[in-house]
Design a protein around this motif. Structure first.
Motif, PDB file in Angstrom:
ATOM      1  N   ALA A  47      -4.023  20.842  -5.708  1.00 14.41           N
ATOM      2  CA  ALA A  47      -4.179  21.297  -4.322  1.00 14.41           C
ATOM      3  C   ALA A  47      -5.007  22.567  -4.248  1.00 14.41           C
ATOM      4  N   LEU A  59       1.101  19.245   2.950  1.00 13.36           N
ATOM      5  CA  LEU A  59       1.625  19.745   1.677  1.00 13.36           C
ATOM      6  C   LEU A  59       3.093  19.415   1.488  1.00 13.36           C
ATOM      7  N   CYS A  72       1.443  27.120  -0.872  1.00 11.72           N
ATOM      8  CA  CYS A  72       1.173  27.420   0.534  1.00 11.72           C
ATOM      9  C   CYS A  72       0.715  28.869   0.690  1.00 11.72           C
TER      10      CYS A  72
END
Length: 235
Positions: A47, A59, A72
């Motif tokens: 990611a 996500l 994140c």
């Protein structure tokens, strides 16, 4: 209207970060049927490599290598790509932690596809509010006119090729944003491009307006630079 009563949207490039390949492929198929481009990665490290090319990240917080909250936070610290946490962690505390980590929205599993689409639309409206197109961009002594496709620096006309103008206008339209090399290639050159082509155009454009107007962000792409200091641009 699209099948199922969904309102058509613009096409986005969506990155699905999901360790369950079956779930990821099912979701990707549904998004592609609604005209979105979709990439899939199964790990947090994947990611972090792929998100700069995305318009929106879906996500999952349960990843095999990295904590989803840390992924994140890293995405949010690096830029403004919208993130929706889509996860089995459904408690109020989990939601609070996800939003505090930088997620733009939080959607516990299981969820309905219509709800996901509505949340994606809402997040993208906030991320990309509708504005009338800017025909003239002025940054200090540099003027870029999209209507006439002309560039001037300190009042002096700068001859640019079509691709040079398109590249400069794209970068100048997002002055605080790093434009990934891949996106620059696709938006300016479409399917006919190479890494060498982009680098050559950047070099020739820098020779015409000054090197400081186009900043290389190593390993990512380019961004529009601040007004150069006096004496750094070509006379």
């Amino acid at each position: 209207m699209l099948p199922g009563g969904l309102i058509p949207s613009v096409s986005w490039r969506v990155l699905i970060v999901e360790s369950d390949l079956s779930d990821a492929e099912t979701l990707a198929g549904a998004l592609r049927r609604h005209s979105h481009e979709v990439d899939i990665v199964a790990t947090g490290s994947g990611a972090l490599r792929a998100y700069p090319d995305a318009d929106l990240v879906l996500l999952d917080l349960e990843l095999p290598d990295l904590d989803g909250l840390e992924v994140c936070r890293a995405i949010r610290a690096a830029g403004e790509v919208p993130v929706i946490a889509v996860t089995a962690r459904g408690s109020e505390l989990d939601c609070v932690l996800g939003l505090q980590a930088g997620a733009d929205d939080y959607l516990p599993k299981p969820y309905g596809f219509r709800e996901l689409m509505a949340r994606m639309e809402a997040v993208m409206r906030r991320a990309r509010p509708a504005h009338p197109p800017v025909n003239v961009i002025i940054s200090g002594p540099l003027r870029i006119d999209a209507g006439t496709r002309q560039v001037s620096l300190r009042g002096r006309h700068i001859e640019t090729t079509r691709k040079e103008f398109d590249m400069l206008h794209l970068l100048a339209s997002h002055p605080e944003t790093v434009i990934p090399r891949k996106r620059l290639m696709q938006q300016v050159w479409g399917d006919s491009w190479s890494r060498r082509t982009v680098d050559t155009h950047v070099s020739t454009l820098r020779n015409k307006i000054g090197a400081d107007w186009i900043i290389t962000v190593r390993g990512v792409g380019f961004r529009f630079g601040p007004e150069p200091q006096a004496g750094t641009a070509p006379e």
